[in-house]
Design a protein around this motif. Structure first.
Motif, PDB file in Angstrom:
ATOM      1  N   VAL A  31       0.832  -1.211   0.000  1.00 26.76           N
ATOM      2  CA  VAL A  31       0.000   0.000   0.000  1.00 26.76           C
ATOM      3  C   VAL A  31       0.865   1.258   0.000  1.00 26.76           C
ATOM      4  O   VAL A  31       0.701   2.138  -0.848  1.00 26.76           O
ATOM      5  CB  VAL A  31      -0.931  -0.016   1.243  1.00 26.76           C
ATOM      6  N   SER A  35      -9.214  -7.688  -2.370  1.00 33.24           N
ATOM      7  CA  SER A  35      -8.773  -7.330  -1.020  1.00 33.24           C
ATOM      8  C   SER A  35      -9.843  -6.565  -0.255  1.00 33.24           C
ATOM      9  O   SER A  35     -10.624  -5.819  -0.851  1.00 33.24           O
ATOM     10  CB  SER A  35      -7.525  -6.449  -1.130  1.00 33.24           C
ATOM     11  N   THR A  75      -9.313  -4.206   1.249  1.00 30.56           N
ATOM     12  CA  THR A  75      -8.929  -2.794   1.087  1.00 30.56           C
ATOM     13  C   THR A  75      -9.971  -2.035   0.271  1.00 30.56           C
ATOM     14  O   THR A  75     -10.111  -0.823   0.411  1.00 30.56           O
ATOM     15  CB  THR A  75      -7.562  -2.728   0.366  1.00 30.56           C
ATOM     16  N   TYR A 126      -2.804   1.229  -4.768  1.00 37.25           N
ATOM     17  CA  TYR A 126      -2.954  -0.240  -4.661  1.00 37.25           C
ATOM     18  C   TYR A 126      -4.433  -0.581  -4.474  1.00 37.25           C
ATOM     19  O   TYR A 126      -4.987  -1.384  -5.224  1.00 37.25           O
ATOM     20  CB  TYR A 126      -2.141  -0.801  -3.486  1.00 37.25           C
ATOM     21  N   ASN A 181      -6.530 -10.192   6.242  1.00 36.42           N
ATOM     22  CA  ASN A 181      -5.062 -10.147   6.385  1.00 36.42           C
ATOM     23  C   ASN A 181      -4.429 -11.537   6.410  1.00 36.42           C
ATOM     24  O   ASN A 181      -4.454 -12.198   7.447  1.00 36.42           O
ATOM     25  CB  ASN A 181      -4.697  -9.367   7.656  1.00 36.42           C
ATOM     26  N   GLN A 206       6.585  -4.548   5.310  1.00 33.98           N
ATOM     27  CA  GLN A 206       5.517  -3.551   5.497  1.00 33.98           C
ATOM     28  C   GLN A 206       4.468  -4.082   6.463  1.00 33.98           C
ATOM     29  O   GLN A 206       3.871  -3.365   7.218  1.00 33.98           O
ATOM     30  CB  GLN A 206       4.816  -3.284   4.144  1.00 33.98           C
ATOM     31  N   ASN A 207       4.240  -5.424   6.382  1.00 31.40           N
ATOM     32  CA  ASN A 207       3.110  -5.998   7.127  1.00 31.40           C
ATOM     33  C   ASN A 207       3.514  -6.368   8.561  1.00 31.40           C
ATOM     34  O   ASN A 207       4.685  -6.628   8.847  1.00 31.40           O
ATOM     35  CB  ASN A 207       2.571  -7.230   6.388  1.00 31.40           C
ATOM     36  N   LEU A 208       2.510  -6.424   9.403  1.00 26.94           N
ATOM     37  CA  LEU A 208       2.743  -6.609  10.841  1.00 26.94           C
ATOM     38  C   LEU A 208       3.450  -7.920  11.183  1.00 26.94           C
ATOM     39  O   LEU A 208       4.466  -7.926  11.892  1.00 26.94           O
ATOM     40  CB  LEU A 208       1.401  -6.550  11.584  1.00 26.94           C
ATOM     41  N   SER A 256       7.526  -1.117  15.753  1.00 23.07           N
ATOM     42  CA  SER A 256       6.790   0.135  16.042  1.00 23.07           C
ATOM     43  C   SER A 256       5.307  -0.174  15.899  1.00 23.07           C
ATOM     44  O   SER A 256       4.876  -0.671  14.843  1.00 23.07           O
ATOM     45  CB  SER A 256       7.181   1.216  15.023  1.00 23.07           C
ATOM     46  N   PHE A 268       1.856   1.176  15.270  1.00 25.88           N
ATOM     47  CA  PHE A 268       1.401   2.432  14.654  1.00 25.88           C
ATOM     48  C   PHE A 268       0.105   2.931  15.283  1.00 25.88           C
ATOM     49  O   PHE A 268      -0.978   2.752  14.761  1.00 25.88           O
ATOM     50  CB  PHE A 268       1.209   2.248  13.146  1.00 25.88           C
ATOM     51  N   ALA A 280      -5.097  -0.705  16.332  1.00 29.06           N
ATOM     52  CA  ALA A 280      -5.998  -1.012  15.216  1.00 29.06           C
ATOM     53  C   ALA A 280      -6.324  -2.501  15.147  1.00 29.06           C
ATOM     54  O   ALA A 280      -5.503  -3.341  15.537  1.00 29.06           O
ATOM     55  CB  ALA A 280      -5.366  -0.543  13.913  1.00 29.06           C
ATOM     56  N   ARG A 286      -7.637  -5.915  12.967  1.00 33.49           N
ATOM     57  CA  ARG A 286      -7.702  -6.542  11.652  1.00 33.49           C
ATOM     58  C   ARG A 286      -8.164  -7.985  11.790  1.00 33.49           C
ATOM     59  O   ARG A 286      -8.140  -8.552  12.883  1.00 33.49           O
ATOM     60  CB  ARG A 286      -6.296  -6.529  10.993  1.00 33.49           C
ATOM     61  N   ARG A 315       0.042   5.208  11.265  1.00 30.63           N
ATOM     62  CA  ARG A 315       0.579   5.156   9.899  1.00 30.63           C
ATOM     63  C   ARG A 315      -0.447   5.788   8.957  1.00 30.63           C
ATOM     64  O   ARG A 315      -1.629   5.451   9.019  1.00 30.63           O
ATOM     65  CB  ARG A 315       0.871   3.713   9.497  1.00 30.63           C
ATOM     66  N   ASP A 347      -3.916   4.200   7.334  1.00 32.49           N
ATOM     67  CA  ASP A 347      -4.449   3.037   8.066  1.00 32.49           C
ATOM     68  C   ASP A 347      -5.884   3.288   8.508  1.00 32.49           C
ATOM     69  O   ASP A 347      -6.235   4.412   8.873  1.00 32.49           O
ATOM     70  CB  ASP A 347      -3.607   2.746   9.314  1.00 32.49           C
TER      71      ASP A 347
HETATM   72  C1  WQD Z   1      -1.848  -4.528  10.092  1.00 25.89           C
HETATM   73  C2  WQD Z   1      -1.944  -3.673  11.350  1.00 25.89           C
HETATM   74  C3  WQD Z   1      -0.933  -1.515  11.120  1.00 25.89           C
HETATM   75  C4  WQD Z   1       3.171  -2.923  10.645  1.00 25.89           C
HETATM   76  C5  WQD Z   1      -2.492  -5.202   4.393  1.00 25.89           C
HETATM   77  C6  WQD Z   1      -2.416  -4.787   3.006  1.00 25.89           C
HETATM   78  C7  WQD Z   1      -3.783  -4.917   2.391  1.00 25.89           C
HETATM   79  C8  WQD Z   1      -4.266  -6.349   2.543  1.00 25.89           C
HETATM   80  C9  WQD Z   1      -4.294  -6.718   4.005  1.00 25.89           C
HETATM   81  C10 WQD Z   1      -3.584  -7.481   0.552  1.00 25.89           C
HETATM   82  C11 WQD Z   1      -2.268  -2.218  11.037  1.00 25.89           C
HETATM   83  C12 WQD Z   1      -0.194  -2.349  12.153  1.00 25.89           C
HETATM   84  C13 WQD Z   1       1.796  -2.874  10.808  1.00 25.89           C
HETATM   85  C14 WQD Z   1       4.015  -2.418  11.677  1.00 25.89           C
HETATM   86  C15 WQD Z   1       2.071  -1.881  12.978  1.00 25.89           C
HETATM   87  N1  WQD Z   1      -3.428  -7.237   1.843  1.00 25.89           N
HETATM   88  N2  WQD Z   1       1.267  -2.363  11.966  1.00 25.89           N
HETATM   89  N3  WQD Z   1       3.428  -1.920  12.809  1.00 25.89           N
HETATM   90  O1  WQD Z   1      -2.394  -2.503   6.476  1.00 25.89           O
HETATM   91  O2  WQD Z   1      -4.162  -4.070   7.433  1.00 25.89           O
HETATM   92  O3  WQD Z   1      -3.351  -4.365   5.112  1.00 25.89           O
HETATM   93  O4  WQD Z   1      -2.955  -6.527   4.505  1.00 25.89           O
HETATM   94  O5  WQD Z   1      -4.508  -7.251  -0.134  1.00 25.89           O
HETATM   95  O6  WQD Z   1      -3.687  -4.565   1.064  1.00 25.89           O
HETATM   96  O7  WQD Z   1      -1.997  -3.476   3.025  1.00 25.89           O
HETATM   97  O8  WQD Z   1      -1.828  -4.886   7.049  1.00 25.89           O
HETATM   98  O9  WQD Z   1       0.055  -5.919   8.216  1.00 25.89           O
HETATM   99  O10 WQD Z   1       0.415  -3.656   7.141  1.00 25.89           O
HETATM  100  O11 WQD Z   1      -0.990  -3.822   9.190  1.00 25.89           O
HETATM  101  O12 WQD Z   1       1.566  -1.433  14.019  1.00 25.89           O
HETATM  102  O13 WQD Z   1       5.290  -2.423  11.593  1.00 25.89           O
HETATM  103  O14 WQD Z   1      -0.667  -3.663  11.989  1.00 25.89           O
HETATM  104  O15 WQD Z   1      -1.059  -0.181  11.570  1.00 25.89           O
HETATM  105  O16 WQD Z   1      -3.108  -1.733  12.091  1.00 25.89           O
HETATM  106  P1  WQD Z   1      -2.967  -3.849   6.582  1.00 25.89           P
HETATM  107  P2  WQD Z   1      -0.477  -4.588   7.861  1.00 25.89           P
END
Ligand code: WQD
Length: 336
Positions: A87, A125, A127, A150, A179, A198-200, A216, A218, A229, A231, A295, A298
């Motif tokens: 994203v 997604s 999303t 995205y 997720n 990028q992902n958690l 971190s 977010f 947040a 998910r 972030r 989000d």
């Molecule tokens: C999850 C939570 C962050 C990283 C992604 C894709 C989306 C879809 C689903 C494909 C959020 C928090 C994250 C970090 C954090 N995939 N976080 N620290 O953003 O829900 O969506 O997966 O289609 O397109 O973007 O997933 O794993 O990035 O974040 O606190 O270092 O974890 O703020 O709340 P997201 P994510």
């Protein structure tokens, strides 16, 4: 034996779906340009199922190569994963995202409809919903203006497919993933984020492995159970099995309209802090993390209403968050 083309079949969700397709007796052909994975995944798939899929290294952005593939291969259906999916990156590289996620889809749909190849499954997604007004999110929730190129590429992708089905008789199903996390129980395939995750979950496992100093978190000022947040984290094997269910629906012509879409999640929301606590249980030691600001882009919370997928696809999740995190941690520990 039905032949299924899986684009992006060496990627995270693609490879797990290839394994489940082979388990179900399908013959699998993979197209992947290796832009976000490694060729080693092909051998790992074979080591799990004993069957090496046919692999062709094609860049779907090259229309003549897409045509050439279908001139030389017969398929009964296509599961289309190949796309960019970060994203944040999409905000800084919109043209790359629209070219890679949409031009490729137009070329693919053009070949399928020209050759009357039916049965198309699209990797969409949650999303597309943005921050839904109501939770859990049903398929009738409105698609909101995308917050990133995205997310917009997934929304436009669905519209491209819907219009193609309507005009040219293609039968398609879009699966709106929540997720995806975790790894195959064999610990031979899993998530391979290139660079800083990028992902958690990959960031958590790399922190636990000592590859990252600390996670971190977010934001802890969201209107949720603990301020972080929420998910819907679904085990990638359960997600892969949803594709088998969707493909079967199309092959057996059980679809009710020629374009359908389903939310694929567990139906349960988990906050970031709840995931951290569950992960610490799986790893057996505390995770290094600190709370930072939110972030950009989000949303507060997203988790699926899975009624439609449960009923129409006769599919539901079987694996828990704990099992997903346990497999993610075991996969991380198996990396060199
Ligand atoms: C999850 C939570 C962050 C990283 C992604 C894709 C989306 C879809 C689903 C494909 C959020 C928090 C994250 C970090 C954090 N995939 N976080 N620290 O953003 O829900 O969506 O997966 O289609 O397109 O973007 O997933 O794993 O990035 O974040 O606190 O270092 O974890 O703020 O709340 P997201 P994510």
């Amino acid at each position: 034996m039905k032949k299924i083309l899986v684009t992006g079949g060496l990627g995270f969700i693609g490879s797990h779906t290839v394994v489940e397709l082979q388990n179900e007796g399908y013959e699998v052909l993979i197209i992947d340009n290796l832009s976000n994975t490694s060729i080693d995944v092909l051998d790992q798939i074979e080591s799990i199922t004993g069957i090496k899929p046919t692999y062709v290294n094609i860049d779907l952005r090259v229309q003549k190569d897409v045509k050439q593939f279908f001139d030389t291969h017969e398929v009964d259906g296509v599961i289309h994963f190949a796309a960019y999916k970060a994203v944040g990156e999409s905000v800084s590289k919109p043209l790359e995202y629209y070219q890679n996620n949409l031009n490729t889809l137009v070329y693919l749909l053009g070949e399928l409809t020209a050759r009357n190849i039916d049965n198309f499954i699209f990797s969409s997604s949650c999303t597309v919903y943005g921050q839904a007004d109501q939770l859990p999110i049903t398929e009738s929730a409105p698609v909101k203006p995308a917050e990133s190129p995205y997310g917009y590429s997934k929304q436009v992708g669905e519209i491209l497919i819907r219009d193609t089905c309507k005009a040219l008789g293609l039968n398609a199903i879009a699966l709106r993933y929540f997720n995806p996390i975790g790894a195959h129980p064999s610990i031979k395939i899993g998530e391979l984020p290139l660079g800083v995750p990028q992902n958690l979950i990959p960031f958590i496992t790399q922190t636990a492995a000592g590859m990252r100093k600390e996670l971190s978190v977010f934001g802890d000022d969201y209107p949720t159970v603990d301020g972080t947040a929420v998910r819907d984290y679904i085990h990638v094997v359960d997600l892969a099995k949803a594709h088998i269910a969707a493909l079967g629906r199309l092959l057996q012509k059980e679809n009710k309209t020629n374009y359908e879409f389903f939310n694929i999640g567990t139906g349960k929301g988990s906050s970031v802090l709840e995931v951290i606590k569950a992960f610490e249980k799986a790893s057996g030691f505390p995770l290094n993390y600190k709370i930072v600001g939110r972030r950009e882009g989000d949303i507060t919370a997203a988790y699926a209403d899975t009624t439609l997928a449960n009923k129409e696809l006769k599919w539901k999740t079987e694996l828990s968050l704990d099992e997903a995190l346990d497999s993610a941690w075991k996969w991380q520990q198996a990396q060199k």
